[in-house]
Design a protein around this motif. Structure first.
Motif, PDB file in Angstrom:
ATOM      1  N   SER A 144       0.833  -1.206   0.000  1.00 51.11           N
ATOM      2  CA  SER A 144       0.000   0.000   0.000  1.00 51.11           C
ATOM      3  C   SER A 144       0.861   1.246   0.000  1.00 51.11           C
ATOM      4  N   HIS A 145       0.267   2.331  -0.451  1.00 49.29           N
ATOM      5  CA  HIS A 145       0.811   3.663  -0.280  1.00 49.29           C
ATOM      6  C   HIS A 145      -0.036   4.409   0.745  1.00 49.29           C
ATOM      7  N   ILE A 146       0.453   5.530   1.187  1.00 48.47           N
ATOM      8  CA  ILE A 146      -0.247   6.326   2.191  1.00 48.47           C
ATOM      9  C   ILE A 146      -0.839   7.557   1.519  1.00 48.47           C
ATOM     10  N   LEU A 147      -2.100   7.816   1.799  1.00 49.29           N
ATOM     11  CA  LEU A 147      -2.764   9.037   1.344  1.00 49.29           C
ATOM     12  C   LEU A 147      -3.005   9.911   2.561  1.00 49.29           C
ATOM     13  N   ALA A 148      -2.326  11.037   2.612  1.00 45.65           N
ATOM     14  CA  ALA A 148      -2.443  11.957   3.747  1.00 45.65           C
ATOM     15  C   ALA A 148      -3.132  13.230   3.301  1.00 45.65           C
ATOM     16  N   MET A 149      -3.951  13.789   4.186  1.00 47.39           N
ATOM     17  CA  MET A 149      -4.642  15.046   3.900  1.00 47.39           C
ATOM     18  C   MET A 149      -4.153  16.118   4.856  1.00 47.39           C
ATOM     19  N   ILE A 150      -3.820  17.263   4.268  1.00 43.55           N
ATOM     20  CA  ILE A 150      -3.342  18.412   5.038  1.00 43.55           C
ATOM     21  C   ILE A 150      -4.490  19.405   5.191  1.00 43.55           C
ATOM     22  N   ASP A 151      -4.586  19.983   6.359  1.00 49.74           N
ATOM     23  CA  ASP A 151      -5.699  20.871   6.718  1.00 49.74           C
ATOM     24  C   ASP A 151      -5.526  22.263   6.116  1.00 49.74           C
ATOM     25  N   HIS A 152      -6.554  23.100   6.329  1.00 47.38           N
ATOM     26  CA  HIS A 152      -6.486  24.508   5.957  1.00 47.38           C
ATOM     27  C   HIS A 152      -5.299  25.167   6.681  1.00 47.38           C
ATOM     28  N   PRO A 153      -4.740  26.243   6.165  1.00 46.95           N
ATOM     29  CA  PRO A 153      -5.274  27.115   5.117  1.00 46.95           C
ATOM     30  C   PRO A 153      -4.973  26.668   3.689  1.00 46.95           C
ATOM     31  N   ASP A 154      -4.120  25.659   3.503  1.00 46.40           N
ATOM     32  CA  ASP A 154      -3.827  25.149   2.167  1.00 46.40           C
ATOM     33  C   ASP A 154      -4.081  23.647   2.146  1.00 46.40           C
ATOM     34  N   PRO A 155      -5.354  23.226   2.086  1.00 43.10           N
ATOM     35  CA  PRO A 155      -5.633  21.785   2.103  1.00 43.10           C
ATOM     36  C   PRO A 155      -5.029  21.098   0.888  1.00 43.10           C
ATOM     37  N   LYS A 156      -4.556  19.887   1.122  1.00 46.36           N
ATOM     38  CA  LYS A 156      -3.830  19.182   0.072  1.00 46.36           C
ATOM     39  C   LYS A 156      -3.876  17.688   0.348  1.00 46.36           C
ATOM     40  N   LEU A 157      -3.888  16.902  -0.726  1.00 46.37           N
ATOM     41  CA  LEU A 157      -3.732  15.459  -0.637  1.00 46.37           C
ATOM     42  C   LEU A 157      -2.333  15.098  -1.112  1.00 46.37           C
ATOM     43  N   VAL A 158      -1.643  14.238  -0.355  1.00 45.22           N
ATOM     44  CA  VAL A 158      -0.286  13.832  -0.700  1.00 45.22           C
ATOM     45  C   VAL A 158      -0.194  12.314  -0.585  1.00 45.22           C
ATOM     46  N   VAL A 159       0.372  11.678  -1.606  1.00 45.56           N
ATOM     47  CA  VAL A 159       0.582  10.235  -1.610  1.00 45.56           C
ATOM     48  C   VAL A 159       2.047   9.962  -1.283  1.00 45.56           C
ATOM     49  N   PHE A 160       2.262   9.056  -0.322  1.00 49.63           N
ATOM     50  CA  PHE A 160       3.610   8.687   0.096  1.00 49.63           C
ATOM     51  C   PHE A 160       3.836   7.205  -0.170  1.00 49.63           C
ATOM     52  N   ALA A 161       5.081   6.889  -0.492  1.00 50.00           N
ATOM     53  CA  ALA A 161       5.508   5.498  -0.648  1.00 50.00           C
ATOM     54  C   ALA A 161       6.746   5.271   0.209  1.00 50.00           C
ATOM     55  N   LEU A 162       6.792   4.116   0.852  1.00 51.06           N
ATOM     56  CA  LEU A 162       7.961   3.756   1.659  1.00 51.06           C
ATOM     57  C   LEU A 162       8.992   3.098   0.747  1.00 51.06           C
ATOM     58  N   GLU A 163      10.180   3.663   0.740  1.00 50.19           N
ATOM     59  CA  GLU A 163      11.259   3.130  -0.080  1.00 50.19           C
ATOM     60  C   GLU A 163      12.451   2.808   0.815  1.00 50.19           C
ATOM     61  N   ILE A 164      13.090   1.675   0.534  1.00 50.78           N
ATOM     62  CA  ILE A 164      14.230   1.227   1.339  1.00 50.78           C
ATOM     63  C   ILE A 164      15.445   1.126   0.436  1.00 50.78           C
ATOM     64  N   GLU A 165      16.500   1.842   0.821  1.00 49.32           N
ATOM     65  CA  GLU A 165      17.745   1.831   0.057  1.00 49.32           C
ATOM     66  C   GLU A 165      18.902   1.609   1.008  1.00 49.32           C
ATOM     67  N   ASP A 166      19.684   0.562   0.749  1.00 53.09           N
ATOM     68  CA  ASP A 166      20.811   0.187   1.599  1.00 53.09           C
ATOM     69  C   ASP A 166      20.389  -0.010   3.051  1.00 53.09           C
ATOM     70  N   GLY A 167      19.193  -0.579   3.228  1.00 53.61           N
ATOM     71  CA  GLY A 167      18.705  -0.864   4.566  1.00 53.61           C
ATOM     72  C   GLY A 167      18.116   0.319   5.293  1.00 53.61           C
ATOM     73  N   VAL A 168      18.078   1.499   4.659  1.00 49.93           N
ATOM     74  CA  VAL A 168      17.550   2.710   5.287  1.00 49.93           C
ATOM     75  C   VAL A 168      16.202   3.037   4.651  1.00 49.93           C
ATOM     76  N   ALA A 169      15.177   3.145   5.471  1.00 50.84           N
ATOM     77  CA  ALA A 169      13.825   3.422   4.986  1.00 50.84           C
ATOM     78  C   ALA A 169      13.589   4.927   4.923  1.00 50.84           C
ATOM     79  N   SER A 170      12.824   5.342   3.924  1.00 53.30           N
ATOM     80  CA  SER A 170      12.434   6.738   3.795  1.00 53.30           C
ATOM     81  C   SER A 170      11.042   6.805   3.201  1.00 53.30           C
ATOM     82  N   LEU A 171      10.283   7.803   3.607  1.00 55.39           N
ATOM     83  CA  LEU A 171       8.931   8.015   3.127  1.00 55.39           C
ATOM     84  C   LEU A 171       8.964   9.173   2.135  1.00 55.39           C
TER      85      LEU A 171
END
Length: 1263
Positions: A72-99
Motif C-alpha cells: 500500500s501507499h499512504i494518502l495523507a490530507m493536510i488541513d487549511h489554510p492550504d488543504p492538500k492530498l499527498v501520496v507517500f511510498a515507503l522506499e528502502i535503500e541500503d537498509g535505510v527506509a524513507s517516506l
C-alpha cells in the motif's frame, strides 16, 4: 529580525493507520500534527523506521493499493489554510527506509467557506476512488490508479452541514456509494446515501437506496461536539437469504453502517436488492411528477418527498452507549464483527456482533488516555493515539489482570447490564428491560465486567495541549526547567521538561572524605573488565577491590602495592611498547600500572600468583634524576597509555614514557616562568596510545598553553590564551572519531575549567584557538573528565553542577545532569557494573549509568481529572500555584459537572500541599505570582475566576482572590491563606502587576486597576482590593502584560493596545493602539514592543516607538508592525527567557528572546539575530526555499506567509521572522555552496560560508 525554532516537537497524535507498505512487513503509520512516523511491527514491539516532516497539519490518513500486490501507499490530507492530498511510498535503500511523496493534489479554493464539522478523506473499499471534504457544500472526488492520484473533479453536495461521511460496502466493484450524516435545515440529523457517478462526474441527485434515508433522534444525539462517526460494515460472510421470509433476528446481514457518537450505537443495514429496485422506481416517478407542468402534481410530489425525508427508519440493531462521546474506533477483524471504541475520557469497550442472532454486545475493557485514534495491530495489541494524554501501546487480555473486584467501567443507573456468564446463553442475552426502553433497545446488551483487561505495553510521551507554562531554575542547576499545564479530561498533568542526561544509580560508597580523584584499574591492560578502584583523597590513596558481584572491599594499605600514604595525581594501566620495523612501535598487553604522586612516577605490576599488585624498581623520581631536579616535587600530572606528563615545582614540565627495560624514562623537559597548575595529554586519535599535543595551565598568569611533543624544538608552544580566572583543569579532546585534521569527523577542542566554576571552550584549528565560548558550572572549581557514555566519548564538566559535553549537530552540546558537586568521574567496566561510570563527590562514590545525553527528559506529575489551566511559581516559597478545572465523566448529553480549584504544590517533591476549592459554578481563569515573602500579610498569588451560568451569553460575575502561604509551626505543613476577595462584574481573563501594591485585571471588556491595602475591618480579611480606575475601550480583553513601563493589552476580537498608568491623574491612558483585525490569542513584551500569536496560527510583532504626545497626554507610542509569520499552530503562551544555559560566545550573533507553547505540545524558541547577519540569513532562506520543498511540493515562502480563514494571501509574505528549523537544514546538506550562489548575481550571499555555519550552530545551541 527574529528566528523561530523548535525545542520540543508537536506530540499530539491526530491519526494512525495499520497497513503494509512493503510486501514483507506490516507497518503502523502515526500522524502527528506536523509529521508522519512509520513503525514496523516486530515481535518485540514497534520499531521506528522513518519520519517525514509535514508542512501542514495532518487531518486525514488512508491506505491506498499500490501497483505491487500486497503493498500500500499512504494518502495523507493536510488541513487549511492550504488543504492538500499527498501520496507517500515507503522506499528502502541500503537498509535505510524513507517516506517519499509520489504525487499530490491541491484542494485550495478561496470561494467556498471551510467545512464546519469535518475535514477528512475517505477511500472506497475497492481502492479505486477517494473523496475529500474540506469545504461546505463541495467534495473532491479523486480516482486512484496504481497508488497514484488520477484526474480529480469537484461535486456539489446538497448536504451543507456535513457531520460525517464514509464509503459503504456495496458488493459491486463498479458502484461507489457514500454514506452521509448531516444536519438539515430543520436542525435534524439525517442519514442518507449518494452514489458517486464517475461517468457523469457528479453525485447522484437523488438519494441512493443502498440504505434507506432516515432521521436520527435528537435524544440519541443530544450534542454534536465532537460530531458523530460513521463506520462501514461489510456483509456477514454467512449465506444471506434475500427472500421475503428473511428472519431479521438471525445473525447474517447484508452490511451497512454503524453510527457512533450518541447515547446509542446504531447499526443500519443495507437494503435488499429488490427493495432498492422498488425504491428506484418510486424515485423515478417522483422525479417525473416534480418536473410536471401541473402545479398540483408538483406540490403533491414535494409533499411526498418531504414525508420521505422526514421518515425514521428502525435500525437493524442498536445498543446503549453508557459513557461519553465516542472519539475513536478500530475494527479488530476484516469482517468487522468486533470494533474497539473509545470515548472522550479514555473509557474503552469492545462492540461485538453476535454470531447466533442479530445483537450488538458491548464489553467494557478499561480506561486509558482519551483517544483520537485507535489501530488494531495483531495478537490483541492496539495502538492508541491521543491529543490530551500519552499515546499508548496496549494488549487486551481475555480475563481481568487487575482490580478484579471492582467494575471495569462505571455504568450509569438506569442502564440494564448482564453478567459475563450470561453471554453463553442466548435466551438471557437481552437482560431485563427498563420501563423506558423502546423495542429497538432490546437488540443490544451491555456486559457488566469486573477488573481491567488492558495491559499497557509502552507509553509515548505527549505534553499536548499546553495551556500555560513557567520557565524556572528550580533546583539551582543553572539549567531552566519548563513546567507545562498539559492534558485534558482524565489525563491532566504537569510536565517537567528539560534537556539533561539521566543518571541511574546502582551502587554507592559512603563514609569517605576529601576525595579528589578516582581511577578504575585492570589487572592487565588488555583485560575487558576492571578489577580494582583507586581513590585519591586530600591526605592518602585508597584501593578497593571488586571481589564479587555484590562486594566492593577496601584493601589493607600495606597489601595493595600502591603508594597509599600520599594523594595520587594520575594513575592508569599501560601496555608494553615493542619497537618494530621502520620505526613503528606496537603495544602488547602488560600487567603494569603507573601511579604518579608528589614523589614521582611509581611503576607497579600485578602478580597473578599473589592476586595483588606489587611495586617495582622501574619508577622515576625527581630527587634521583640528577642535580637539575634537586628540591623539585611533582605538582601536576597526567598520563595516557604510553606518555606521562608531570609538572614540577619551579615551573618545569617533564615528558616521560616506559622504556624497553620496563623503567620510566625522561624524554624531554621545558622550564616556564610560572608555576604549573594542571596538565593534559589525552590522545587526539582514540585508536592511538599517544598524543602529539599537551595542554598546560599556569598559576598567577592564568595562562593556558598548547605544546607540541613532535619536531626538533623541545615542547614548543603551538598556541596559548589567557583566561579571567585560574585554569584548575585543562583538556585537549577530539569530540569526533576522525584520526586527524583532514577527517570530516575530527573536532579538536581545548577546554579549561576555571577556579570560579566557569567552563571555557575553544576550537583548536590550524594551530590556532577559535570560537571561544564560556558557561557557568556554579561557584566550585570546574573539573574535566573523559568518559564513555552509550558508546560515545563525552566530557563530564563538573563544578557545583555538572554538564555532559558531546558532539551533536556540528557543535559541542552540553547536557546537564541532576548530579551536584562532582569532583571527578571515570568509565568503569567491572563484572558487577558493566558499562557504568564511577562518579566521585567530596564524600562518596556513585556507580551507575548515564543515559539520554541527547534526549529530552520529561517527568509527569499526574493530576487525573484535574486539568491544569494556569500555573505560577513563587521562588520565595518554592511552590507552584496551579489553577485546575475538573469535569466529572458522565454520559453523553448529561449536564457536565464542572468544578474549579487552586492547588499548592511543593516545587521539589511535587507533593500537593493544599487545595482551595472554588464555589459552585466558579472556574479559575488566571493566576498571578506576586513578589515578596508570600507569607503572613504578604500575598503570594492572585487568582482570577469566573462564574459560568448556562443562561448567560457573557459572564457577569467573577472575583479576585489573594493568597499567602502559611506554615504550621513545628511541621512541614503549608497551606493557602485567603488574604482578600473582591467580586467583579465579569470574567477575570488576566492579571498583571504594575507595582508592589497595584495590580491590573482584564475583566470582560475593560482593564481595571486595583490597589492592595490593609483592610480596616481586619476581622473580615487582612487585606482588601481597592478599585482605583477602569479603562473600558475594548471588546474582550484576554491578555495583559506589564513590561516595566507599559501595560500591554490584547483584545481577542480586535488587536493590541499600549496603556500607561498616569499616577498624577489616577487613571490608565492609551499611549498607542493598533486597529487592525488581529484576533490575538496570546501576547508578550519584547522590551521595545509586542510579540504575539493570533487565532489564524500566525505570529506577529510590533515595534513600539515613542512619539511626541498630544495635548493633555504624557506619553504617546506608535505601534509599527514589524513582523508576521505563519506558524501553523495555536500558541497559548509566550515566556521571556532562554531554554538552556548554552555557552555564551564573545561574538554571539544570535540571542535567546522568548519561548512559546502550543496546543499540539510544541515548545519553541524565538531568537533575536543581529542586523549584521539578518539580511544574509534572509537571503539564505530565500535561496534554500527555491530548491528545497516540503512533501507534496509545498513552497516555504507560501507556507510561511500569513494566513486567514480563507487561506494564504498572495499579497503578503512573511517578514520579520525566519524559519530556524528550515535554515538549520543547511548544515546537513552535502553541497551547501549551491545555496550561497542563488539564481542571479543579486541573490549571491557574500558572507563566508564558515560564518553562516557558525550562526546556524549558535541557533542550534539555543533550542
Amino acid at each position: 529580525m527574529r528566528v523561530v525554532s523548535t525545542f520540543h516537537p508537536s506530540s499530539s497524535v491526530s491519526r494512525s493507520l495499520k497497513c503494509r507498505l512493503t510486501p514483507d512487513a506490516e507497518h503502523l503509520v502515526v500522524a502527528k500534527t506536523d509529521k508522519l512516523e512509520v513503525h514496523s511491527l516486530q515481535p518485540d514491539g514497534l520499531r521506528r523506521e522513518c519520519v517525514v516532516d509535514m508542512w501542514g497539519r495532518v487531518v486525514g490518513l488512508q491506505a491506498i493499493p499500490a501497483r505491487e500486490d500486497g503493498r500500500s501507499h499512504i494518502l495523507a490530507m493536510i488541513d487549511h489554510p492550504d488543504p492538500k492530498l499527498v501520496v507517500f511510498a515507503l522506499e528502502i535503500e541500503d537498509g535505510v527506509a524513507s517516506l517519499n511523496s509520489k504525487s499530490s493534489l491541491s484542494l485550495a479554493d478561496r470561494a467556498p467557506r471551510p467545512a464546519e464539522f469535518i475535514t477528512d478523506v475517505q477511500v472506497d473499499p475497492t481502492g479505486k476512488i477517494a473523496v475529500a471534504c474540506c469545504f461546505t457544500g463541495k467534495l473532491k472526488v479523486v480516482p486512484l490508479e496504481d497508488g497514484e492520484l488520477g484526474n480529480s473533479f469537484d461535486v456539489s453536495l446538497p448536504e451543507l452541514n456535513l457531520l460525517a461521511f464514509t464509503f459503504l460496502y456495496t458488493g459491486d466493484a463498479k458502484r461507489h456509494t457514500l454514506g452521509l450524516l448531516h444536519l438539515n435545515h430543520r436542525r435534524q440529523i439525517q442519514l442518507l446515501c449518494r452514489d458517486v457517478d464517475l461517468q457523469e462526474l457528479e453525485l447522484s441527485p437523488a438519494h441512493s437506496n443502498l440504505i434507506i434515508t432516515t432521521l436520527l433522534s435528537d435524544r440519541t444525539f443530544p450534542i454534536l461536539e465532537p460530531p458523530p462517526i460513521l463506520v462501514p460494515v461489510p456483509p456477514n460472510e454467512a449465506e444471506i437469504n434475500n427472500d421475503d421470509d428473511y428472519d431479521p433476528e438471525m445473525a447474517p446481514h447484508r452490511g451497512g453502517v454503524l453510527v457512533l457518537g450518541g447515547k446509542k450505537v446504531i447499526f443500519y443495514e443495507n437494503s435488499k436488492p429488490q427493495q432498492q429496485m422498488t425504491r428506484h422506481g418510486k424515485q423515478k416517478r417522483l422525479s417525473k411528477r416534480l418536473a410536471s407542468d401541473k402545479q398540483v402534481e408538483v406540490n403533491e410530489a414535494k409533499k411526498k418527498e418531504q414525508e420521505r425525508d422526514s421518515k425514521k427508519v428502525k435500525p437493524r440493531a442498536c445498543v446503549k452507549w453508557p459513557w461519553g462521546p465516542v472519539t475513536a474506533w478500530s475494527v479488530v477483524d476484516d469482517a468487522c464483527r468486533k470494533v474497539l471504541l473509545g470515548d472522550a475520557f479514555g473509557r474503552l469497550a469492545m462492540l461485538a456482533f453476535d454470531d447466533v442472532k442479530m445483537c450488538l454486545t458491548l464489553i467494557p475493557l478499561g480506561e486509558a488516555s482519551a483517544p483520537t485514534t485507535l489501530s488494531y495491530l495483531s495478537s490483541q495489541v492496539f495502538y492508541l493515539g491521543s491529543h490530551s494524554g500519552d499515546s499508548q501501546l496496549f494488549r487486551i487480555h481475555p480475563s481481568p489482570i487487575a482490580n478484579a473486584s471492582s467494575d471495569t467501567l462505571p455504568i450509569p443507573k438506569g442502564i440494564t447490564t448482564i453478567s459475563p456468564t450470561s453471554l453463553a446463553s442466548s435466551d438471557k442475552g437481552k437482560g431485563r428491560a427498563s420501563a423506558d426502553d423502546s423495542p429497538e433497545d432490546q437488540s443490544g446488551r451491555i456486559v457488566n465486567t469486573k477488573g481491567t483487561f488492558l495491559e499497557v505495553l509502552q507509553t509515548y510521551d505527549n505534553i499536548a495541549p499546553i495551556m500555560d507554562a513557567v520557565l524556572e531554575d528550580i533546583d539551582g542547576s543553572g539549567q531552566p526547567q519548563v513546567i507545562t499545564c498539559s492534558g485534558a479530561r482524565n489525563t491532566g498533568s504537569l510536565r517537567v521538561i528539560r534537556s539533561e542526561a539521566d543518571f541511574h544509580e546502582t551502587a554507592r560508597l559512603q563514609g569517605l572524605s576529601g576525595i579528589t580523584d578516582v581511577w578504575p584499574v585492570k589487572s592487565h591492560s588488555g583485560d575487558p573488565t576492571h578489577s580494582h578502584l583507586v581513590v585519591s583523597t586530600l591526605r592518602e590513596t585508597l584501593v578497593f577491590s571488586f571481589t564479587d558481584k555484590e562486594t566492593i572491599s577496601l584493601l589493607d594499605p600495606s597489601l595493595t602495592g600502591f603508594v597509599t600514604d600520599v594523594p595520587t595525581m594520575a594513575l592508569g594501566n599501560i601496555p608494553r611498547r615493542q619497537p618494530g620495523a621502520g620505526g613503528k612501535s606496537t603495544y602488547i598487553d602488560s600487567p603494569l600500572v603507573v601511579q604518579i604522586t608528589s614523589e614521582g612516577a611509581h611503576l607497579i605490576e600485578y602478580d597473578p600468583a599473589l592476586g595483588a599488585f606489587t611495586r617495582t624498581v622501574g619508577g622515576w623520581y625527581p630527587q634521583k634524576a640528577g642535580p637539575g631536579f634537586a628540591g623539585k616535587e611533582v605538582v601536576a600530572a597526567a598520563m595516557n597509555a604510553s606518555q606521562f606528563v608531570v609538572g614540577l615545582s619551579g615551573g618545569r614540565l617533564a615528558l616521560l614514557n616506559l622504556g624497553n627495560d620496563d623503567t620510566v624514562q625522561l624524554l624531554r623537559t621545558r622550564d616556564f616562568a610560572d608555576e604549573i597548575c594542571a596538565v593534559s595529554c589525552r590522545p587526539l586519535d582514540s585508536s592511538k596510545n599517544f598524543t602529539t599535543l599537551i595542554a598546560v595551565s599556569f598559576w598567577g598568569s592564568n595562562r593556558v598553553a598548547v605544546l607540541s611533543v613532535t619536531g626538533t624544538e623541545v615542547l614548543s608552544t603551538v598556541c596559548e590564551t589567557t583566561l579571567p580566572a585560574l585554569p584548575r583543569s585543562v583538556l585537549i579532546h577530539n569530540f569526533g572519531k576522525g584520526a586527524g585534521p583532514n577527517s570530516p569527523d575530527f573536532h579538536l577542542h581545548l577546554l579549561a575549567g576555571l577556579a570560579d566554576g566557569t567552563l571555557v571552550t575553544y576550537t583548536l584549528r590550524d594551530k590556532e584557538l577559535h570560537d571561544r565560548k564560556q558557561s557557568g558550572l556554579g561557584n566550585a572549581p570546574a573539573s574535566l573528565s573523559v568518559c564513555d557514555v552509550d558508546g560515545r566519548m563525552v566530557v563530564v564538566a563538573s563544578g557545583t553542577r555538572a554538564n555532559v559535553l558531546f558532539w551533536d549537530k556540528q557543535r559541542v552540546r552540553p547536557s546537564p545532569t541532576s548530579l551536584k558537586d562532582i569532583v571527578k568521574s571515570a568509565t568503569l567496566h567491572a563484572t558487577a557494573f558493566p558499562s557504568c561510570l564511577v562518579i566521585a563527590t567530596a564524600s562518596a562514590l556513585l556507580i551507575g549509568r548515564v543515559r539520554g545525553v541527547d534526549k529530552m527528559q520529561i517527568r509527569t506529575i499526574p493530576l487525573g481529572l484535574d486539568n491544569p489551566r494556569k500555573i505560577g511559581y513563587h521562588a520565595g516559597q518554592e511552590v507552584f500555584g496551579v489553577a485546575c478545572i475538573r469535569i466529572a465523566p458522565g454520559r453523553i448529553g448529561d449536564l457536565e459537572e464542572v468544578t474549579g480549584s487552586f492547588k499548592l504544590l511543593d516545587a521539589h517533591s511535587s507533593r500537593e500541599l493544599h487545595e482551595f476549592n472554588c464555589s459552585a459554578e466558579e472556574e479559575p481563569a488566571s493566576v498571578l505570582v506576586l513578589p515578596g515573602a508570600g507569607s503572613g500579610k504578604s500575598p503570594a498569588f492572585a487568582l482570577g475566576t469566573v462564574f459560568i451560568r448556562p443562561d448567560e451569553r457573557e459572564p457577569s460575575t467573577g472575583r479576585i482572590v489573594l493568597f499567602s502561604v502559611a506554615s504550621t509551626e513545628g511541621t512541614n505543613t503549608r497551606s493557602l491563606d485567603v488574604l482578600a476577595t473582591e467580586d467583579v462584574r465579569g470574567c477575570v481573563y488576566a492579571i498583571a502587576r504594575l507595582a508592589d501594591d497595584l495590580i491590573a485585571a482584564a475583566i470582560n471588556t475593560s482593564v481595571v486597576l486595583f490597589r492592595i491595602r490593609e483592610n480596616d475591618s481586619a476581622e473580615l480579611s487582612p487585606l482588601m482590593l481597592e478599585r482605583v480606575t477602569e479603562w473600558n475601550h475594548s471588546h474582550f480583553v484576554t491578555n495583559l502584560v506589564f513590561d516595566g513601563q507599559y501595560l500591554l493589552v490584547g483584545d481577542a476580537i480586535s488587536s493590541v493596545a499600549v496603556l500607561v498608568w498616569n499616577e498624577e491623574r489616577g487613571r490608565l491612558e492609551a499611549a498607542g493602539r493598533d486597529y487592525g483585525p488581529l484576533w490575538p490569542v496570546s501576547i508578550e513584551s519584547t522590551g521595545n514592543g509586542i510579540i504575539g500569536a493570533n487565532s489564524d496560527c500566525n505570529l506577529f510583532s510590533f515595534k513600539a516607538t515613542p512619539a511626541p504626545p498630544p495635548p493633555g497626554r504624557n506619553v504617546r507610542v506608535i505601534l509599527e508592525k514589524d513582523g508576521v509569520y505563519h506558524i501553523d499552530d495555536v500558541v497559548n503562551r509566550f515566556l521571556r527567557g532562554a531554554l538552556s544555559s548554552a555557552d555564551v560566545s564573545d561574538q554571539q550573533s544570535v540571542k535567546a528572546s522568548h519561548v512559546f507553547f502550543t496546543s499540539t505540545g510544541r515548545i519553541g524558541a524565538i531568537m533575536d539575530i543581529d542586523d549584521s547577519v539578518s539580511l544574509h540569513m534572509t537571503a539564505l532562506q530565500r535561496n534554500m526555499a527555491k530548491k528545497i520543498q516540503g512533501p507534496g511540493g509545498v513552497n516555504l515562502t507560501k507556507y510561511r506567509a500569513p494566513a486567514s480563514p480563507r487561506g494564504h494571501t498572495d499579497a503578503e509574505e512573511a517578514y520579520g521572522f525566519l524559519d530556524g528549523d528550515f535554515l538549520e537544514l543547511f548544515l546537513s546538506q552535502s553541497e551547501p555552496e549551491e545555496f550561497m550562489v542563488g539564481d542571479v548575481e543579486a541573490e549571491r550571499i557574500i558572507l563566508p560560508i564558515d560564518h553562516v555555519k557558525d550562526v546556524l550552530v549558535q541557533m542550534q545551541s539555543l533550542h
